[in-house]
Motif scaffolding. Sequence first.
Motif, PDB file in Angstrom:
ATOM      1  N   PRO A  56       0.734  -1.165  -0.039  1.00  0.00           N
ATOM      2  CA  PRO A  56       0.021   0.000   0.089  1.00  0.00           C
ATOM      3  C   PRO A  56       0.810   1.351   0.077  1.00  0.00           C
ATOM      4  N   GLY A  57       0.165   2.236  -0.493  1.00  0.00           N
ATOM      5  CA  GLY A  57       1.161   3.546  -0.653  1.00  0.00           C
ATOM      6  C   GLY A  57       1.364   3.849  -1.963  1.00  0.00           C
ATOM      7  N   GLY A  58       1.846   4.926  -2.374  1.00  0.00           N
ATOM      8  CA  GLY A  58       2.137   5.461  -3.559  1.00  0.00           C
ATOM      9  C   GLY A  58       0.962   5.440  -4.493  1.00  0.00           C
ATOM     10  N   ASP A  59       1.274   4.969  -5.805  1.00  0.00           N
ATOM     11  CA  ASP A  59      -0.075   5.000  -6.606  1.00  0.00           C
ATOM     12  C   ASP A  59      -1.020   4.221  -6.640  1.00  0.00           C
ATOM     13  N   HIS A  60      -0.821   3.114  -5.541  1.00  0.00           N
ATOM     14  CA  HIS A  60      -1.865   2.338  -5.207  1.00  0.00           C
ATOM     15  C   HIS A  60      -2.265   2.261  -3.650  1.00  0.00           C
ATOM     16  N   LEU A  61      -3.410   2.670  -3.554  1.00  0.00           N
ATOM     17  CA  LEU A  61      -3.885   3.240  -2.069  1.00  0.00           C
ATOM     18  C   LEU A  61      -3.804   1.990  -1.110  1.00  0.00           C
ATOM     19  N   LEU A  62      -4.199   0.758  -1.770  1.00  0.00           N
ATOM     20  CA  LEU A  62      -4.179  -0.469  -0.930  1.00  0.00           C
ATOM     21  C   LEU A  62      -3.072  -1.492  -1.529  1.00  0.00           C
ATOM     22  N   GLY A  63      -2.267  -0.965  -2.343  1.00  0.00           N
ATOM     23  CA  GLY A  63      -1.291  -1.842  -3.148  1.00  0.00           C
ATOM     24  C   GLY A  63      -1.901  -2.633  -4.249  1.00  0.00           C
ATOM     25  N   THR A  64      -1.245  -3.681  -4.799  1.00  0.00           N
ATOM     26  CA  THR A  64      -1.926  -4.400  -5.978  1.00  0.00           C
ATOM     27  C   THR A  64      -1.865  -5.852  -5.530  1.00  0.00           C
ATOM     28  N   ASP A  65      -2.570  -6.740  -6.451  1.00  0.00           N
ATOM     29  CA  ASP A  65      -2.540  -8.123  -5.894  1.00  0.00           C
ATOM     30  C   ASP A  65      -1.605  -8.755  -6.840  1.00  0.00           C
ATOM     31  N   VAL A  66      -1.605 -10.409  -6.951  1.00  0.00           N
ATOM     32  CA  VAL A  66      -0.581 -10.886  -7.695  1.00  0.00           C
ATOM     33  C   VAL A  66      -0.733 -10.581  -9.140  1.00  0.00           C
ATOM     34  N   ASN A  67      -1.962 -10.143  -9.606  1.00  0.00           N
ATOM     35  CA  ASN A  67      -1.888 -10.042 -11.088  1.00  0.00           C
ATOM     36  C   ASN A  67      -1.592  -8.642 -11.511  1.00  0.00           C
ATOM     37  N   GLY A  68      -1.116  -7.684 -10.541  1.00  0.00           N
ATOM     38  CA  GLY A  68      -0.812  -6.365 -10.705  1.00  0.00           C
ATOM     39  C   GLY A  68      -2.103  -5.527 -10.848  1.00  0.00           C
ATOM     40  N   MET A  69      -3.349  -5.834 -10.180  1.00  0.00           N
ATOM     41  CA  MET A  69      -4.377  -5.053 -10.235  1.00  0.00           C
ATOM     42  C   MET A  69      -4.357  -4.367  -8.938  1.00  0.00           C
ATOM     43  N   ASP A  70      -5.295  -3.180  -8.969  1.00  0.00           N
ATOM     44  CA  ASP A  70      -5.377  -2.401  -7.759  1.00  0.00           C
ATOM     45  C   ASP A  70      -6.332  -2.699  -6.746  1.00  0.00           C
ATOM     46  N   VAL A  71      -6.032  -2.991  -5.440  1.00  0.00           N
ATOM     47  CA  VAL A  71      -6.865  -3.739  -4.432  1.00  0.00           C
ATOM     48  C   VAL A  71      -7.990  -2.727  -3.970  1.00  0.00           C
ATOM     49  N   TRP A  72      -7.540  -1.510  -3.907  1.00  0.00           N
ATOM     50  CA  TRP A  72      -8.779  -0.658  -3.559  1.00  0.00           C
ATOM     51  C   TRP A  72      -9.808  -0.342  -4.674  1.00  0.00           C
ATOM     52  N   SER A  73      -9.484  -0.381  -5.720  1.00  0.00           N
ATOM     53  CA  SER A  73     -10.329  -0.318  -6.909  1.00  0.00           C
ATOM     54  C   SER A  73     -11.253  -1.647  -7.057  1.00  0.00           C
ATOM     55  N   ARG A  74     -10.583  -2.560  -6.743  1.00  0.00           N
ATOM     56  CA  ARG A  74     -11.197  -3.846  -6.911  1.00  0.00           C
ATOM     57  C   ARG A  74     -12.224  -3.855  -5.742  1.00  0.00           C
ATOM     58  N   VAL A  75     -11.590  -3.736  -4.585  1.00  0.00           N
ATOM     59  CA  VAL A  75     -12.658  -3.930  -3.542  1.00  0.00           C
ATOM     60  C   VAL A  75     -13.744  -2.927  -3.600  1.00  0.00           C
ATOM     61  N   LEU A  76     -13.981  -1.564  -4.014  1.00  0.00           N
ATOM     62  CA  LEU A  76     -14.849  -0.999  -4.333  1.00  0.00           C
ATOM     63  C   LEU A  76     -15.806  -1.572  -5.349  1.00  0.00           C
ATOM     64  N   GLY A 246       3.258 -12.571   4.531  1.00  0.00           N
ATOM     65  CA  GLY A 246       3.158 -11.186   5.226  1.00  0.00           C
ATOM     66  C   GLY A 246       2.478 -10.113   4.137  1.00  0.00           C
ATOM     67  N   ARG A 247       1.904 -10.436   3.186  1.00  0.00           N
ATOM     68  CA  ARG A 247       1.197  -9.379   2.136  1.00  0.00           C
ATOM     69  C   ARG A 247      -0.234  -9.455   2.535  1.00  0.00           C
ATOM     70  N   TRP A 248      -0.616  -8.703   3.688  1.00  0.00           N
ATOM     71  CA  TRP A 248      -1.849  -8.842   4.014  1.00  0.00           C
ATOM     72  C   TRP A 248      -2.966  -7.926   3.182  1.00  0.00           C
ATOM     73  N   TRP A 249      -2.323  -7.059   2.548  1.00  0.00           N
ATOM     74  CA  TRP A 249      -3.252  -6.010   1.789  1.00  0.00           C
ATOM     75  C   TRP A 249      -4.203  -6.605   0.784  1.00  0.00           C
ATOM     76  N   THR A 250      -3.835  -7.819   0.248  1.00  0.00           N
ATOM     77  CA  THR A 250      -4.563  -8.555  -0.869  1.00  0.00           C
ATOM     78  C   THR A 250      -5.810  -9.206  -0.382  1.00  0.00           C
ATOM     79  N   SER A 251      -5.731  -9.591   0.928  1.00  0.00           N
ATOM     80  CA  SER A 251      -7.132 -10.138   1.508  1.00  0.00           C
ATOM     81  C   SER A 251      -7.816  -9.699   2.335  1.00  0.00           C
ATOM     82  N   VAL A 252      -7.062  -8.966   3.447  1.00  0.00           N
ATOM     83  CA  VAL A 252      -7.564  -8.333   4.452  1.00  0.00           C
ATOM     84  C   VAL A 252      -8.691  -7.278   3.986  1.00  0.00           C
ATOM     85  N   PRO A 253      -8.591  -6.209   3.253  1.00  0.00           N
ATOM     86  CA  PRO A 253      -9.477  -5.271   2.640  1.00  0.00           C
ATOM     87  C   PRO A 253     -10.627  -5.985   2.411  1.00  0.00           C
ATOM     88  N   PRO A 254     -10.724  -6.957   1.249  1.00  0.00           N
ATOM     89  CA  PRO A 254     -11.910  -7.542   0.801  1.00  0.00           C
ATOM     90  C   PRO A 254     -12.502  -8.211   2.074  1.00  0.00           C
TER      91      PRO A 254
END
Lengths: 288, 699
Positions: A56-76, A246-254
Amino acid sequence: MAAPGPGAGGGRRFATGLIVSGSVVLALAVLAAALAPLLSQWGPTEIDPAGTLAPPGGDHLLGTDVNGMDVWSRVLHAARVDLGIVVAAVALAVLFGSALGLVAGYLGGWLDDLLMRLLDIFQAFPMFIMALVVAALLGGGTINLVIVIALVNAPAYARLVRAEARSVRELPFVEASVTSGSGTLAVLWRHVLPNSLTPVRVIAPLNCGWAMLTLAGLSFLGLGVPVPTAEWGAMISLGASDVVAGRWWTSVPPGLFLLASVLGFSLLGEGLQERAATGGPASSGVGR
Amino acid sequence: MTPLLSIENLSVVIHRSDPGDSGRQIAALSNVSLDVNAGEVVGLVGESGGGKSMVARSIVGLLPPGSRATGRVLFAARPGAGEQVDVLTMDRAALAGHRGRGAALCFQNPRGALSPTRTAGRQLTDRLTTHQGMALGRAREAARELFEQVGIRDPGRRLDAYPHELSGGMAQRVMISLATGCAPGLLIADEPTTGLDVTLAREILRQLRHAADTDRRGVLLISHDLASVAEVCDRVVVLYAGAVVETGPAGRVLRTPAHPYTRTLVASVPQVDGHPVVATPGGMPLLARAPTACPFAPRCGHADDTCRTQHPATTEWGAGWQVACYHPQAENLAGNLAGSPATQAGGARTATQAGPAGPRPPAGPAAPVPAAVPRTVLSVEDAHVVYRSRFGGGGHHALRGVSLQVAAGETVGVVGESGCGKSTLARLVLGLVRPAAGRVTLAGHDLSRIRGRRLRRLRIRAQLVFQDPIGSLSPRRTAADAIAEPLRAQGVPAAERAGRVAAALARMGLDESILPRRPHELSGGQAQRVGIARALVGGPDLVVFDEPTSALDVTVQAQILQVVAELTGDESRGRVFISHDLATVRGFCDRVVVLYLGRVVEEGPVAEVFSNPRHPYTRALLSSVPSLGAGFAGPRLELVRDLEEADAATGCPLAARCPLVTDRCRAEPQELVGYGASRAACWRVPEMPELLRGGGAGA
């Protein structure tokens, strides 16, 4: 009439609190779904060539997933899919189940027996097996997912409405309608249906919560929406292995979004249930 | 001697804490004072909302949450010892002891008050072991004796019966045994006979009188049945809007009441001797605070400015007789009824149109079935109805060969105890149940043969007015919708419907402002008028009234009876009036049919059947009816046991209960035998006058 005591008054206030908080949570979820394109600069299936599994941080608010897709956008965007499927599926279940229960309960006799035994058989299959069967027969896809979830939930409504209709049909006003010369359909539509739906109104929001978990479960097993579509269950499934690394941001937000939505439905449902239990005739006028 | 119970200036205010109407309060009782002595039966009367139950609740310390009581409820724990305790200041432990041994409450709905999962005997022995400290074996023996005392048939067997296995009367008897079981000083009976048949009600009241006379208990009898109170009670207290308006010796107060409200109540009660009912418009107010004026003033014909601005103090009217009124009335009630302001306030309406000596032509001497000159709208021939049980054979034989004819312009009363098939007859006539045998012809069509659309069309020709006025209206539909339903079913266009609904409404004396209301916003009286309007709007040939007043308060009942009486002038349709209350039938029916266990036992012109019935059952029913007036004049008869379904099996169904029974009665089923213009199903009809004159009557 038994006078409701101070407990009852407190109960009503408690019920109102539940209903309001549930509605607020759900309103936020709906807002997130509606404004998804405005709230994030990335598309839900847009791949950022710059990196996969970015923190998380920078271009991607919640980081990206294994495919390089934006987690924040996907969650919304997933809110649209999840809420849409769940509400559509429960609405379908209510419609189908209530109609079946109404007919079986009001007419009774052999038709009632037949319909109820069919429901027994239907309900004997475990839900996920049935989802597999439907998926195998109709193929995957969002519409079929709606149908599966609706089918799984419809029997509950059928039984609920049948029980209500059976007691309502014995009430004098139904007899009054029959003696007025009204036909069966008119009696059902004008008198039995509106007076049989009270428990449905209470159960349906609660049921939306369960349906959401069902959907997430199906997606987790790979029986859910087609792959690139953003959906909370599918996202959790995809990100589950990342947590270990240790990469929590891909599953915890959804997961949190899912939790919040289910909670919203539950609060609303509990609130309605509480109000139905404590309220007098004033509360029976809610909705039609 | 110190009274057993003395309530002094008791006021109860209930605060509602709903968010919807916060701060709303109800003054349930205002400055109520009354005494009950040991060995005395005191009646507490008044309409619902008057505070009767609130008095009972404060005596046992069971006031609803949110209520505040002021004043004193003094109870003498040991009568004669002179010491009194205030129930309102008792703590939990003291209250628990007081409730079981000091004062016991007998509820209105005995089945609801008995726990469904414990046997009747167990519920009684539980009390005995808790309060009396008896061992279980002794408690069981005591319970058997208590059951026997209250007149339960076969007490040993009933100990092990669950409440659902008991009949209503039996459950009420169990309730009384529960209340008297721990030998309380005071027995409070809250409407103990409501919903019971006259024969049974009489028996239950006798039990209460017995408790006062032989066991020296004090009894507080809460009832809306004025005639029973007049017969059973020593003194009576009349409540209106939470205040005592009149108190004194029961018989004298209720026969020559002084307070205008008591007079209104008494005038509203139908009498078996055909005394006309006088209705008073309006209803009881719900007060927010203790009244500063006379609460009855708005409905009172004698009210003046003093009544409307000051609350009348209680004044002495006779020995032990007090009235809270500025204008107590001394004239005899019956003689003054015609000119009373209540009638004038009712507009052009007259009291019931046909008394016993009404202007109706007497039925032809030898014509039990009316001639076809006025068109016959309903004809039931030898109808049997069986409710089959769902699993296996058998079932309940509700009607066992009933024949009935109703002509246009005629009103036929159908009476009998509950379980005799009255409501089944109504359902049969309306095409809601099919006869297992026999024919039902409505407006010239055989109802039992047609189905579907034609049946629906025909159903409109007969309309029903229900017992439960609010329940017969769909909670989610407006009054306008309800009244218009028969028209909609007939396919009357919407534009025309509104006009006809308005006309029906006007005929009921209702304002159009009630049209958009839903049932819970209507009073019982309004809801029943809506129900009658719905029945009349489609212009039916036959209107069936199924106990239309039994769920209503006395003064509202009188208002509805007046509406029904006005309809009896209508020559274009026939009416069937079903009731368990013989007095209500008396006022305006032309003929009466008495049902017993699914059979017609007696039928004929009302005047003949009511003045000199030949069937023992009819005579016993009439004898049991409590009355404020002269009551039933002829020789009286009394049935010996409670009704049992199995009695219908062989011979005369009444044989097990009839005081005039012979071996022939037990062996042979009875045919209707003619006398005068009437018929009765008893072979002893010809010799009945002599039998009654002789020692045969068990009066």
